[in-house]
Write an enzyme that holds these catalytic residues in place. Structure first.
Site: not given
Ligand code: NAD
Length: 470
Positions: A169, A242, A276, A372
């Site tokens: 997905k 992750e 990331c 972040e």
């Protein structure tokens, strides 16, 4: 684009129960209409993956690896087409998109070359204990919008070679390269081995709670990762997560300022900061702080911020409006607390363009430093003492990556050893390799992706402990 995108369920390319628009982030215009699955389609996809799994697992490892190699070859033959679509949906410059597609090919080939052999744990006095690794069953792969293709391959390669089947997905703002890959895979994979469903952030929970799914391989934000983990707990699924990061770059005092600034700038701004493991805060010795900041400003001034299809573009748009607004909000807040010395305002044109933005004079408690940002914005912070900067780098719930920059390799490596992250690079950045495991510590993740450790995550131990008849 008038390509009719279809999902892949049980070997068939199917229309959605409904559709939703996918927008080109460089123009804000409609790129394609994307099929959207409903709950019944989730059930069909999972059932197809369940039905296909025993026969897929019964094939030899070499046979499965050959099929994965065929996927890699087919993708390589269409690199240009995939890269163009990736730029259109994700926004990254075409050369970076091409790099992602080649990386996807490389990843599939790397997993096709790996093998896990049964391990003899004991062989004595008629007692033989062997550990086999068997597939888990059906894996749900849930991917984000920053690297939609390669992050799927990081999961598909190991899942398939070890004998699992998959329901994938993609993120709702970047589903198209995944759907194109489904078209390619349809003629290569047996029906049901890979199924692809699209949603608008609503079907993930159905997959993560589904009793017939054995594992969730998730890449995305820490906030969503915690939901995935909670939802998977009900059926004790395996999960690999992750998640997000807030990676610090620590610049040591023996570097050439201009060369180090160039590397740190690149590490912060590649893919418009939407990586990331992008450098998300830079710590610089106070003695060279002004010079380092000035060099970053010079580099930001050289950036070509434009549509990724235009040759020479170095920074494309932020991928979606929500992220665009989040990054602008962090910049506005940082303007109150520190000094914006480059960028800081979106381009006055359609598209989610934010020029490379450098902010100095912030304290570590500023949201731009603590959170972040996931965009082309870098806070630069001064430090006085090496132990102090290590403590500041580690003062985070994240622990994904990090970099240390210094001419004295031993000293830089000693600092790297003290950073609480899954990966710390010394004098390089983004050296991610399908043969080297990648994992986050603290709230940046759980379990490994890539490498042999990543391959093992798609298997379970099966111990056969036998003795001679007595
Ligand atoms: P996100 O968490 O919003 O979405 C990721 C995926 O999860 C999407 O497919 C989304 O549809 C799906 N999802 C949303 N709600 C869900 C739910 N309740 N259950 C299951 N699935 C759900 O992340 P994003 O904004 O697409 O991606 C950016 C984030 O991903 C950043 O935090 C970035 O650091 C992280 N990331 C991590 C890595 C890594 O390897 N550690 C790599 C790339 C990106």
């Amino acid at each position: 684009m008038d390509h009719p995108y279809r999902m892949l369920i049980d070997g068939e390319l199917v229309a959605g129960a409904s559709t939703f628009p996918v927008v080109n982030p460089a123009t804000e215009e409609l790129l394609a209409s994307c099929p959207k699955a409903d709950g019944a389609m989730v059930e069909r996809a999972v059932a197809a993956a369940v039905a296909a799994q025993p026969a897929w697992a019964a094939r030899s490892w070499d046979d499965r690896a050959a099929v994965v190699l065929a996927l890699a070859d087919a993708l390589e033959a269409r690199v240009g087409e995939f890269a163009a679509l990736l730029t259109a949906e994700q926004g990254k410059p075409l050369d970076q998109a091409t790099y992602e597609v080649f990386g996807s090919v490389f990843t599939l080939r790397a997993f096709a070359a790996m093998r896990i052999k049964p391990e003899t744990l004991r062989e004595e006095g008629g007692n033989r204990v062997i550990e086999h690794r068997t597939p888990l069953g059906v894996v749900a792969a849930i991917t984000p919008w920053n690297f939609p293709l390669i992050l799927l391959m990081n999961k598909l390669g190991p899942a398939l070679v070890t004998g699992n089947t998959m329901v994938a997905k993609p993120a709702p703002t970047t589903p198209l390269t995944t759907l194109l890959f489904g078209e390619l895979a349809q003629s290569i994979l047996p029906a049901g081995v890979l199924n692809i469903l699209c949603d608008q952030n609503d079907l993930g929970p159905l997959l993560t709670a589904h009793p017939d799914i054995a594992k969730v391989a998730f890449t995305g934000s820490t906030a969503t990762g915690t939901k995935v983990m909670a939802s998977a707990a009900g059926t004790v699924k395996r999960v690999t997560l992750e998640l997000g990061g807030n990676d610090a770059a620590i610049v040591l005092d023996d570097v050439d300022v201009a060369a180090a600034a160039q590397k740190v700038y690149q590490g912060a701004m590649a893919n418009a900061g939407q990586i990331c493991v992008a450098i998300k805060r830079a710590y610089v010795p106070r003695a060279v702080y002004d010079d380092f900041c000035a060099e970053l400003v010079r580099l930001a001034g050289e950036a070509v911020v434009d549509d990724g299809t235009r040759q020479g573009t170095t920074i494309g748009p932020v991928q979606n409006r929500m992220q665009f607004e989040k990054v602008l909000g962090l910049i506005d807040d940082a303007r109150e607390r520190g000094t914006v010395i480059a960028g800081g305002k979106p381009l006055d044109r359609p598209g989610y363009f934010i020029p490379p933005t450098i902010v100095r004079d912030l304290t570590d408690d500023a949201p731009l430093v603590r959170e972040e940002q996931f965009g082309p914005v870098l806070p630069v912070l001064a430090y006085d003492d090496i132990d102090e900067v290590i403590a500041r780098a580690n003062a985070s719930n994240y622990g994904l990556g990090g970099t240390v920059w210094g001419k004295d390799l031993q000293r830089a490596t000693d600092v790297a050893m003290k950073i609480d992250s899954g990966t710390v690079w010394v004098n390089q950045h983004l050296a991610i390799d399908a043969n080297i495991p990648f994992r986050g510590v603290k709230q940046s993740g759980l379990g490994a992706e890539l490498g042999e450790a990543g391959l093992l995550e798609y298997t379970q131990a099966h111990i056969v402990n036998a003795v001679e008849w007595a």
